[in-house]
Design a protein around this motif. Sequence first.
Motif, mmCIF file in Angstrom:
data_model
loop_
_atom_site.group_PDB
_atom_site.id
_atom_site.type_symbol
_atom_site.label_atom_id
_atom_site.label_comp_id
_atom_site.label_asym_id
_atom_site.label_seq_id
_atom_site.Cartn_x
_atom_site.Cartn_y
_atom_site.Cartn_z
ATOM 1 N N GLY B 114 6.955 -1.042 0.471
ATOM 2 C CA GLY B 114 7.228 0.119 1.578
ATOM 3 C C GLY B 114 5.876 0.265 1.803
ATOM 4 O O GLY B 114 4.991 -0.574 3.055
ATOM 5 N N ALA B 115 5.079 0.877 1.196
ATOM 6 C CA ALA B 115 3.807 1.167 1.203
ATOM 7 C C ALA B 115 2.943 -0.494 1.852
ATOM 8 O O ALA B 115 1.924 -0.159 2.042
ATOM 9 C CB ALA B 115 3.373 1.788 0.104
ATOM 10 N N SER B 116 3.251 -1.535 1.109
ATOM 11 C CA SER B 116 2.142 -2.249 1.808
ATOM 12 C C SER B 116 2.561 -3.510 2.529
ATOM 13 O O SER B 116 0.993 -3.062 2.883
ATOM 14 C CB SER B 116 2.271 -3.116 0.158
ATOM 15 N N CYS B 117 3.861 -2.937 3.228
ATOM 16 C CA CYS B 117 4.523 -3.336 4.200
ATOM 17 C C CYS B 117 3.239 -2.565 5.248
ATOM 18 O O CYS B 117 2.689 -2.228 6.764
ATOM 19 C CB CYS B 117 4.954 -3.658 4.481
ATOM 20 N N PHE B 118 3.465 -0.597 4.951
ATOM 21 C CA PHE B 118 3.258 0.056 6.496
ATOM 22 C C PHE B 118 1.629 -0.113 6.323
ATOM 23 O O PHE B 118 1.042 -0.176 7.153
ATOM 24 C CB PHE B 118 3.082 1.530 5.251
ATOM 25 N N ALA B 119 1.142 -0.254 4.915
ATOM 26 C CA ALA B 119 -0.512 -0.587 4.797
ATOM 27 C C ALA B 119 -1.205 -1.417 5.491
ATOM 28 O O ALA B 119 -2.040 -1.811 6.715
ATOM 29 C CB ALA B 119 -1.442 -0.608 3.377
ATOM 30 N N ARG B 120 0.003 -3.009 5.772
ATOM 31 C CA ARG B 120 -0.582 -3.825 6.421
ATOM 32 C C ARG B 120 -0.137 -3.519 8.089
ATOM 33 O O ARG B 120 -1.066 -4.009 8.708
ATOM 34 C CB ARG B 120 0.150 -4.807 5.830
ATOM 35 N N GLY B 121 0.441 -3.060 7.960
ATOM 36 C CA GLY B 121 1.108 -2.643 9.301
ATOM 37 C C GLY B 121 -0.950 -1.755 10.041
ATOM 38 O O GLY B 121 -0.376 -2.182 11.140
ATOM 39 N N ALA B 122 -0.789 -1.461 9.846
ATOM 40 C CA ALA B 122 -2.118 -0.543 9.886
ATOM 41 C C ALA B 122 -3.273 -1.167 9.822
ATOM 42 O O ALA B 122 -3.822 -0.455 10.230
ATOM 43 C CB ALA B 122 -1.895 0.784 9.060
ATOM 44 N N GLY B 123 -3.293 -2.300 9.923
ATOM 45 C CA GLY B 123 -4.679 -3.044 9.719
ATOM 46 C C GLY B 123 -5.501 -2.899 8.353
ATOM 47 O O GLY B 123 -6.114 -3.046 8.150
ATOM 48 N N ARG B 124 -4.665 -2.574 7.633
ATOM 49 C CA ARG B 124 -5.550 -2.097 6.193
ATOM 50 C C ARG B 124 -4.890 -3.639 4.836
ATOM 51 O O ARG B 124 -3.965 -3.888 4.762
ATOM 52 C CB ARG B 124 -5.577 -1.228 5.607
ATOM 53 N N PRO B 125 -5.328 -3.720 4.201
ATOM 54 C CA PRO B 125 -4.703 -4.626 3.148
ATOM 55 C C PRO B 125 -3.655 -4.213 3.023
ATOM 56 O O PRO B 125 -3.259 -2.687 2.310
ATOM 57 C CB PRO B 125 -6.288 -4.583 1.598
ATOM 58 N N PRO B 126 -2.949 -5.475 1.964
ATOM 59 C CA PRO B 126 -1.807 -4.875 1.012
ATOM 60 C C PRO B 126 -2.255 -4.067 -0.006
ATOM 61 O O PRO B 126 -2.826 -4.196 -0.078
ATOM 62 C CB PRO B 126 -1.077 -6.426 0.609
ATOM 63 N N THR B 127 -1.298 -3.231 -0.422
ATOM 64 C CA THR B 127 -1.908 -2.691 -1.669
ATOM 65 C C THR B 127 -1.052 -2.968 -2.858
ATOM 66 O O THR B 127 0.209 -3.300 -2.976
ATOM 67 C CB THR B 127 -0.855 -0.713 -1.545
ATOM 68 N N ALA B 128 -2.038 -2.288 -3.709
ATOM 69 C CA ALA B 128 -1.430 -2.504 -5.133
ATOM 70 C C ALA B 128 -0.137 -1.439 -6.050
ATOM 71 O O ALA B 128 0.163 -1.858 -7.362
ATOM 72 C CB ALA B 128 -2.253 -3.355 -6.614
#
Lengths: 325, 325
Positions: B114-128
């Motif tokens: 969820g956090a990784s997709c949230f980051a992408r939606g906000a224009g940031r890279p996917p999180t690890a």
Amino acid sequence: MARLLIMYSTAPPSDGHLRHLAGLGGDVRVAGAEDVAIAEAPEAEVFLGHRYLWQVLPRAERLGWVQSSAHGVTHLIVPALLERGPLLTRAPIFGDVIAWHALAMGLALIRGLGASCFARGAGRPPTASVPAPLPRVAMVFGMGEIGRELGRLLKGLGCTVLGVNRSGTADPSACDTVLPETWREHLGRVDLLFLCAPLTRRTWRIIDAEVLDLLPTHAALVNVARGDLVDHRALADRLEAGRLAGAALDVLDGATDEERGRLNRLPDVVLTPHSASFLPNRQEQFERFVEEQVRRYLAGQTPLHVVDYRDQDYVLPGGGDPPRR
Amino acid sequence: MARLLIMYSTAPPSDGHLRHLAGLGGDVRVAGAEDVAIAEAPEAEVFLGHRYLWQVLPRAERLGWVQSSAHGVTHLIVPALLERGPLLTRAPIFGDVIAWHALAMGLALIRGLGASCFARGAGRPPTASVPAPLPRVAMVFGMGEIGRELGRLLKGLGCTVLGVNRSGTADPSACDTVLPETWREHLGRVDLLFLCAPLTRRTWRIIDAEVLDLLPTHAALVNVARGDLVDHRALADRLEAGRLAGAALDVLDGATDEERGRLNRLPDVVLTPHSASFLPNRQEQFERFVEEQVRRYLAGQTPLHVVDYRDQDYVLPGGGDPPRR
């Protein structure tokens, strides 16, 4: 005294790890940067980790053993390695973690969770869209440690599991049917397609337009293996057209910048940055594994998980364009 | 001829559904808006769906039966319903879907998806970031149709399942241990806490600060039942402080706007808008279920899944503030 050169990709070695290796009788050096690795290479007998492997191989005259930190190592089998011919061992100790990650990715796709979180990140309300029915049939492409563990999880959830591997043999606890060459004929009834196979000459971009078009439109694709198993252009085309429920990709090697950009903009795509094996205490577990491997080596035993790389039809990434099937 | 008034919450009735109900002998009316529902209420013997139930109850003088579209109906048990005393039936036909949704939510949290997709939606890279180990112990709070199905899925994945219900009895295929009043004592070893219980006087905000503080810091909370089971202020406090791995909430009823805003801004929160029971063909399945229920009713049989609401200690949302435990 064996010279051990540490060049881990994921995290620097802990002090306790260095002390432990020295206690086993290793002469331990740490290469935190490429120039250090190159300077240390000529004296090293053992590489622990593969971070600068390609760069140091030409100078690694005493190299006897490479302990990779990776589960699958086909990306390391370059001509210079074949020439040197050291022992190469994998670290397949997080197969269960990768299998759980793949399962989580597949379920997130079919329940629309990635798209909902993507929307929130973009400042929009959570979405209600659920693109697929509950999964009944899963295909697991590649039945190694990861594929078998994933098959067991899926069977535990009541799914029918179609395993795919070259030999056509598989553990019945991990799949209901194992398919060798005929797997394409079964794609029409697959709800979830999981990629867990090594990248070889035979599997390079095997998930192509034709394969994707044989899947039902509600199917979801999960890749926790190597990006080059997939034709990302064909995948992005179909996702943009709503031709699949979604795709979850832990690996994007081989995708062009344009393909990455297209996939990155799609809400029904779940991306993780090659973190499928991550765990809060991953480095600790990996260091314990390496210590036991080094103990074996220094005691004159063969370390575990040796890769017989001369017998395989692996892709040679250093040898020009990957071969067509 | 029985007058049936349709007021579904999820989707309008299909033409085929209306024809089918008429063919069974029903005199079918459709209330697509509140004023229509209120105008039709005095002549209706049966309400199919509960969208405007509270508004129409005062005028529903001939009401004999309410077929809700919900799995759990405690939010419908208002004083006006108790006064009228019609037959009330639930639609617990998507328990398996809700269980899969809950499982998907839990796995997405512990793998950081969820956090990784949230980051992408906000224009940031996917999180690890992966905030939790693989789950070994799951607690399922509420062992009705949803909880039992979820317990079976979790057991299929090899988890130890602690079921919680009032009676202390449970199906052994769905949980390893069932806990009545002592459940709080076991929270310290829970990796995933799933809420599947009805909202009653006893369960109102039962997941409070004290309960959340008894969980390990890597634990994740999943709520697919009713928002009012949870103290959302206490939850947001702890998530903001990194005191939990995350929370996945399909329901937020009872949360204030401020609490919703705080939860909505957190990347390690997965939100879906009460869509845990959604499926691509959900409405079709629901209509088939209603048709069979109406057939039984018109044939003089009792419809299935009757709620014995006079025997329960349900919260009465129309009766002022919910009672404290």
